[in-house]
Motif scaffolding. Structure first.
Motif, mmCIF file in Angstrom:
data_model
loop_
_atom_site.group_PDB
_atom_site.id
_atom_site.type_symbol
_atom_site.label_atom_id
_atom_site.label_comp_id
_atom_site.label_asym_id
_atom_site.label_seq_id
_atom_site.Cartn_x
_atom_site.Cartn_y
_atom_site.Cartn_z
ATOM 1 N N ASN A 137 37.721 37.521 62.338
ATOM 2 C CA ASN A 137 38.202 38.654 63.135
ATOM 3 C C ASN A 137 37.453 39.932 62.790
ATOM 4 O O ASN A 137 37.124 40.729 63.671
ATOM 5 C CB ASN A 137 39.713 38.839 62.951
ATOM 6 C CG ASN A 137 40.513 37.910 63.833
ATOM 7 O OD1 ASN A 137 40.221 37.742 65.011
ATOM 8 N ND2 ASN A 137 41.522 37.286 63.262
ATOM 9 N N GLU A 138 37.170 40.148 61.509
ATOM 10 C CA GLU A 138 36.405 41.328 61.093
ATOM 11 C C GLU A 138 34.992 41.289 61.667
ATOM 12 O O GLU A 138 34.484 42.297 62.166
ATOM 13 C CB GLU A 138 36.352 41.425 59.568
ATOM 14 C CG GLU A 138 37.665 41.748 58.912
ATOM 15 C CD GLU A 138 38.152 43.154 59.192
ATOM 16 O OE1 GLU A 138 37.319 44.082 59.292
ATOM 17 O OE2 GLU A 138 39.373 43.324 59.309
ATOM 18 N N VAL A 139 34.349 40.137 61.583
ATOM 19 C CA VAL A 139 32.991 39.962 62.101
ATOM 20 C C VAL A 139 32.951 40.278 63.599
ATOM 21 O O VAL A 139 31.988 40.859 64.102
ATOM 22 C CB VAL A 139 32.500 38.509 61.831
ATOM 23 C CG1 VAL A 139 31.356 38.113 62.736
ATOM 24 C CG2 VAL A 139 32.112 38.360 60.364
ATOM 25 N N LEU A 140 34.021 39.921 64.305
ATOM 26 C CA LEU A 140 34.091 40.132 65.749
ATOM 27 C C LEU A 140 34.650 41.502 66.135
ATOM 28 O O LEU A 140 34.746 41.825 67.315
ATOM 29 C CB LEU A 140 34.938 39.032 66.397
ATOM 30 C CG LEU A 140 34.356 37.625 66.288
ATOM 31 C CD1 LEU A 140 35.397 36.584 66.666
ATOM 32 C CD2 LEU A 140 33.107 37.500 67.143
ATOM 33 N N GLY A 141 35.026 42.304 65.147
ATOM 34 C CA GLY A 141 35.586 43.622 65.447
ATOM 35 C C GLY A 141 36.986 43.548 66.031
ATOM 36 O O GLY A 141 37.426 44.455 66.719
ATOM 37 N N ASN A 142 37.699 42.474 65.734
ATOM 38 C CA ASN A 142 39.042 42.282 66.276
ATOM 39 C C ASN A 142 40.139 42.875 65.408
ATOM 40 O O ASN A 142 41.307 42.647 65.657
ATOM 41 C CB ASN A 142 39.330 40.779 66.472
ATOM 42 C CG ASN A 142 38.463 40.164 67.536
ATOM 43 O OD1 ASN A 142 37.920 40.844 68.389
ATOM 44 N ND2 ASN A 142 38.319 38.859 67.482
ATOM 45 N N ASN A 143 39.783 43.647 64.403
ATOM 46 C CA ASN A 143 40.784 44.184 63.477
ATOM 47 C C ASN A 143 41.692 45.223 64.112
ATOM 48 O O ASN A 143 42.774 45.492 63.609
ATOM 49 C CB ASN A 143 40.129 44.737 62.212
ATOM 50 C CG ASN A 143 39.022 45.708 62.521
ATOM 51 O OD1 ASN A 143 38.673 45.932 63.676
ATOM 52 N ND2 ASN A 143 38.461 46.290 61.484
#
Length: 192
Positions: A137-143
């Protein structure tokens, strides 16, 4: 959708983006699970991934997104980068007889929907799998989509293995007349 978290709210939020009478911008649901669930039945794409392979699947997705597609929103530490580089999504797909086209759709959608999607792991998954999902999620900017204002808190702590063994012993000795299971998970297996 079936039994974890705030089920009613989760279903309402999911179905709100699936209403054909409200527009054309629909969400898409992928589900990677070992056995069929309500979430899996509602998924656009369901991937059958055994529970003991979930961590490897997430790490393979991470490697594909970070190292092969160069689509990470963050810089990984050298230890995290080294760890995920050991996993190969194409190899995982072949070894686990997954639908390659569905997995490709998943990777494409994850990258295309950066910051607008969420990867969620069920409460029965291991801590390491949850850590990998959080990293994904962090890698995808979903935070920004994390719900930090509410969470589920168990009413009592989980029983230890010793407590279960003691209960079994008492049952075998005839010291227990009945056992009542309250809010237990049906997908849990314990071996002694």
């Amino acid at each position: 959708m079936g039994k974890e978290g705030n089920v009613v709210e989760n279903m309402r939020e999911f179905s709100g983006r699936r209403d054909v009478m409200r527009g054309t911008d629909f969400n898409r649901l992928y589900c990677a699970e070992g056995t069929m669930s309500l979430t899996g039945m509602n998924a656009d794409y369901r991937l059958r991934v055994r529970p003991d392979k979930q961590l490897e699947f997430v790490l393979s997705l991470l490697n594909e997104i970070v190292n092969n597609r160069f689509a990470s929103e963050i810089q990984l530490s050298s230890s995290a980068a080294s760890l995920i580089s050991k996993y190969d999504l194409k190899k995982f797909v072949n070894e686990n007889s997954l639908n390659e086209k569905y997995v490709q759709f998943l990777v494409d959608d994850l990258i295309h929907s950066k910051g607008k999607g969420i990867v969620y792991g069920g409460e029965t998954l291991s801590i390491d799998t949850h850590k990998a999902i959080n990293l994904l999620n962090e890698v995808l900017g979903n935070n920004t989509l994390y719900k930090t204002g509410s969470y589920t808190v168990p009413q009592i702590k989980h029983s230890s293995v010793d407590e279960i063994k003691q209960l079994i012993s008492k049952m075998n000795n005839g010291n227990v007349g009945a056992v009542i299971h309250f809010d237990t998970k049906s997908d849990l297996s314990v071996a002694f």
